[in-house]
Design a protein around this motif. Structure first.
Motif, PDB file in Angstrom:
ATOM      1  N   ASN A   1     -12.262   4.387 -63.913  1.00  0.00           N
ATOM      2  CA  ASN A   1     -13.704   4.793 -63.671  1.00  0.00           C
ATOM      3  C   ASN A   1     -14.279   4.347 -62.540  1.00  0.00           C
ATOM      4  N   GLY A   2     -14.019   2.947 -62.247  1.00  0.00           N
ATOM      5  CA  GLY A   2     -14.520   2.349 -61.216  1.00  0.00           C
ATOM      6  C   GLY A   2     -13.886   2.820 -60.089  1.00  0.00           C
ATOM      7  N   MET A   3     -12.671   3.302 -59.873  1.00  0.00           N
ATOM      8  CA  MET A   3     -12.066   3.890 -58.728  1.00  0.00           C
ATOM      9  C   MET A   3     -12.893   5.285 -58.461  1.00  0.00           C
ATOM     10  N   ILE A   4     -13.034   6.026 -59.550  1.00  0.00           N
ATOM     11  CA  ILE A   4     -13.835   7.175 -59.304  1.00  0.00           C
ATOM     12  C   ILE A   4     -15.175   7.172 -58.784  1.00  0.00           C
ATOM     13  N   SER A   5     -15.906   5.993 -59.333  1.00  0.00           N
ATOM     14  CA  SER A   5     -17.190   5.509 -58.678  1.00  0.00           C
ATOM     15  C   SER A   5     -17.163   4.950 -57.179  1.00  0.00           C
ATOM     16  N   GLY A   6     -15.897   4.987 -56.815  1.00  0.00           N
ATOM     17  CA  GLY A   6     -15.817   4.265 -55.226  1.00  0.00           C
ATOM     18  C   GLY A   6     -15.339   2.972 -55.123  1.00  0.00           C
ATOM     19  N   GLU A   7     -15.230   2.069 -56.426  1.00  0.00           N
ATOM     20  CA  GLU A   7     -14.908   1.019 -56.221  1.00  0.00           C
ATOM     21  C   GLU A   7     -13.263   0.757 -55.739  1.00  0.00           C
ATOM     22  N   ALA A   8     -13.014   0.023 -54.752  1.00  0.00           N
ATOM     23  CA  ALA A   8     -11.854  -0.232 -54.187  1.00  0.00           C
ATOM     24  C   ALA A   8     -10.984  -1.019 -55.193  1.00  0.00           C
ATOM     25  N   THR A   9      -9.872  -0.509 -55.565  1.00  0.00           N
ATOM     26  CA  THR A   9      -8.909  -1.141 -56.293  1.00  0.00           C
ATOM     27  C   THR A   9      -7.356  -0.426 -56.121  1.00  0.00           C
ATOM     28  N   ASP A  10      -6.563  -1.482 -56.037  1.00  0.00           N
ATOM     29  CA  ASP A  10      -5.391  -1.111 -55.404  1.00  0.00           C
ATOM     30  C   ASP A  10      -4.455  -0.388 -56.600  1.00  0.00           C
ATOM     31  N   PHE A  11      -3.786   0.643 -56.204  1.00  0.00           N
ATOM     32  CA  PHE A  11      -2.924   1.434 -57.335  1.00  0.00           C
ATOM     33  C   PHE A  11      -2.219   0.703 -58.009  1.00  0.00           C
ATOM     34  N   GLY A  12      -1.705  -0.374 -57.223  1.00  0.00           N
ATOM     35  CA  GLY A  12      -0.638  -1.417 -57.791  1.00  0.00           C
ATOM     36  C   GLY A  12      -1.009  -2.037 -59.006  1.00  0.00           C
ATOM     37  N   GLU A  13      -2.458  -2.196 -59.262  1.00  0.00           N
ATOM     38  CA  GLU A  13      -2.903  -2.788 -60.272  1.00  0.00           C
ATOM     39  C   GLU A  13      -2.987  -1.921 -61.616  1.00  0.00           C
ATOM     40  N   ILE A  14      -3.098  -0.524 -61.307  1.00  0.00           N
ATOM     41  CA  ILE A  14      -2.932   0.432 -62.248  1.00  0.00           C
ATOM     42  C   ILE A  14      -1.607   0.549 -62.702  1.00  0.00           C
ATOM     43  N   LYS A  15      -0.584   0.640 -61.662  1.00  0.00           N
ATOM     44  CA  LYS A  15       0.836   0.525 -62.090  1.00  0.00           C
ATOM     45  C   LYS A  15       1.361  -0.484 -63.025  1.00  0.00           C
ATOM     46  N   LYS A  16       0.879  -1.742 -62.705  1.00  0.00           N
ATOM     47  CA  LYS A  16       1.122  -3.007 -63.445  1.00  0.00           C
ATOM     48  C   LYS A  16       0.559  -2.724 -64.821  1.00  0.00           C
ATOM     49  N   ILE A  17      -0.622  -2.326 -65.192  1.00  0.00           N
ATOM     50  CA  ILE A  17      -1.010  -2.120 -66.281  1.00  0.00           C
ATOM     51  C   ILE A  17      -0.352  -0.923 -67.220  1.00  0.00           C
ATOM     52  N   TYR A  18      -0.274   0.296 -66.569  1.00  0.00           N
ATOM     53  CA  TYR A  18       0.575   1.220 -66.999  1.00  0.00           C
ATOM     54  C   TYR A  18       2.057   0.784 -67.505  1.00  0.00           C
ATOM     55  N   LEU A  19       2.743   0.117 -66.547  1.00  0.00           N
ATOM     56  CA  LEU A  19       4.193  -0.199 -66.987  1.00  0.00           C
ATOM     57  C   LEU A  19       4.374  -1.032 -68.125  1.00  0.00           C
ATOM     58  N   LYS A  20       3.384  -2.024 -68.176  1.00  0.00           N
ATOM     59  CA  LYS A  20       3.012  -3.001 -69.286  1.00  0.00           C
ATOM     60  C   LYS A  20       2.653  -2.077 -70.586  1.00  0.00           C
ATOM     61  N   TRP A  21       1.749  -1.192 -70.758  1.00  0.00           N
ATOM     62  CA  TRP A  21       1.336  -0.356 -71.748  1.00  0.00           C
ATOM     63  C   TRP A  21       2.604   0.580 -72.201  1.00  0.00           C
ATOM     64  N   ARG A  22       3.156   1.114 -71.203  1.00  0.00           N
ATOM     65  CA  ARG A  22       4.407   1.901 -71.508  1.00  0.00           C
ATOM     66  C   ARG A  22       5.560   1.459 -72.181  1.00  0.00           C
ATOM     67  N   MET A  23       5.704   0.060 -71.781  1.00  0.00           N
ATOM     68  CA  MET A  23       6.696  -0.859 -72.421  1.00  0.00           C
ATOM     69  C   MET A  23       6.172  -1.323 -73.817  1.00  0.00           C
ATOM     70  N   LEU A  24       5.111  -1.457 -73.948  1.00  0.00           N
ATOM     71  CA  LEU A  24       4.441  -1.995 -75.254  1.00  0.00           C
ATOM     72  C   LEU A  24       4.487  -0.636 -76.354  1.00  0.00           C
ATOM     73  N   VAL A  25       4.390   0.493 -75.732  1.00  0.00           N
ATOM     74  CA  VAL A  25       4.234   1.595 -76.685  1.00  0.00           C
ATOM     75  C   VAL A  25       5.722   2.123 -76.892  1.00  0.00           C
ATOM     76  N   LEU A  26       6.614   2.004 -76.114  1.00  0.00           N
ATOM     77  CA  LEU A  26       8.172   2.185 -76.196  1.00  0.00           C
ATOM     78  C   LEU A  26       8.482   1.290 -77.331  1.00  0.00           C
ATOM     79  N   ILE A  27       8.107   0.075 -77.367  1.00  0.00           N
ATOM     80  CA  ILE A  27       8.558  -1.027 -78.379  1.00  0.00           C
ATOM     81  C   ILE A  27       8.074  -0.502 -79.669  1.00  0.00           C
ATOM     82  N   SER A  28       6.742  -0.157 -79.710  1.00  0.00           N
ATOM     83  CA  SER A  28       6.001   0.303 -81.037  1.00  0.00           C
ATOM     84  C   SER A  28       6.824   1.488 -81.579  1.00  0.00           C
ATOM     85  N   ILE A  29       7.235   2.414 -80.730  1.00  0.00           N
ATOM     86  CA  ILE A  29       8.009   3.563 -81.156  1.00  0.00           C
ATOM     87  C   ILE A  29       9.388   3.374 -81.638  1.00  0.00           C
TER      88      ILE A  29
END
Length: 157
Positions: free
Chosen positions: A113-141
């Motif tokens: 939401n911040g990025m859409i509003s114009g806040e500068a955020t590195d896509f690397g931060e999104i990737k880091k959170i996404y990869l952690k989320w994906r790993m946790l979801v795979l563990i949950s599955i």
């Protein structure tokens, strides 16, 4: 209500619960691969909404109908290995979901939401959170699937 119907409702809750986890993983994977912030933002909002509409109610119904089927079938939940093992695994998934997956989804939503509003955020931060989320979801599955196997094959008896 007959034990067979309670088992059926229990299995329908499993389908809703596990199916929604799989579909959330699928849609987030597709969205992440676009690297489009608006698509990712829309998708994480959908995943969060579907958790409220399907994952959480599915988990509650799964537990309720499992408890009722166990009681009606005169199977002591804490003295029947495959029921107790599945409960422990199910609780583990609940802990992972509430303490790790939900906060990661919330963080992704806020950052996107911040990025859409114009806040500068590195896509690397999104990737880091996404990869952690994906790993946790795979563990949950994996953990949920193992619980499903225990319940279906009644291991250990």
């Amino acid at each position: 209500m007959a034990t067979g119907y309670l088992k059926l409702l229990h299995l329908l809750a499993v389908v809703i619960f596990l199916g929604n986890i799989f579909s959330g993983l699928f849609w987030m994977h597709l969205a992440f691969n676009t690297k489009d912030i608006k698509i990712l933002s829309h998708t994480i909002k959908g995943v969060r909404r579907s958790d409220i509409l399907f994952t959480i109610p599915g988990a509650l119904l799964l537990f309720i109908f499992g408890f009722l089927a166990s009681s009606k079938g005169q199977l002591p939940m804490f003295d029947t290995g495959w029921i107790l093992g599945s409960i422990v695994l199910f609780l583990l998934v609940g802990i992972i979901f509430s303490s790790q997956i939900v906060p990661a989804q919330r963080n992704l939503d806020i950052i996107l939401n911040g990025m859409i509003s114009g806040e500068a955020t590195d896509f690397g931060e999104i990737k880091k959170i996404y990869l952690k989320w994906r790993m946790l979801v795979l563990i949950s599955i994996a953990v949920t699937t193992f619980a499903f196997i225990l319940m279906t094959l009644k291991i250990p008896t």
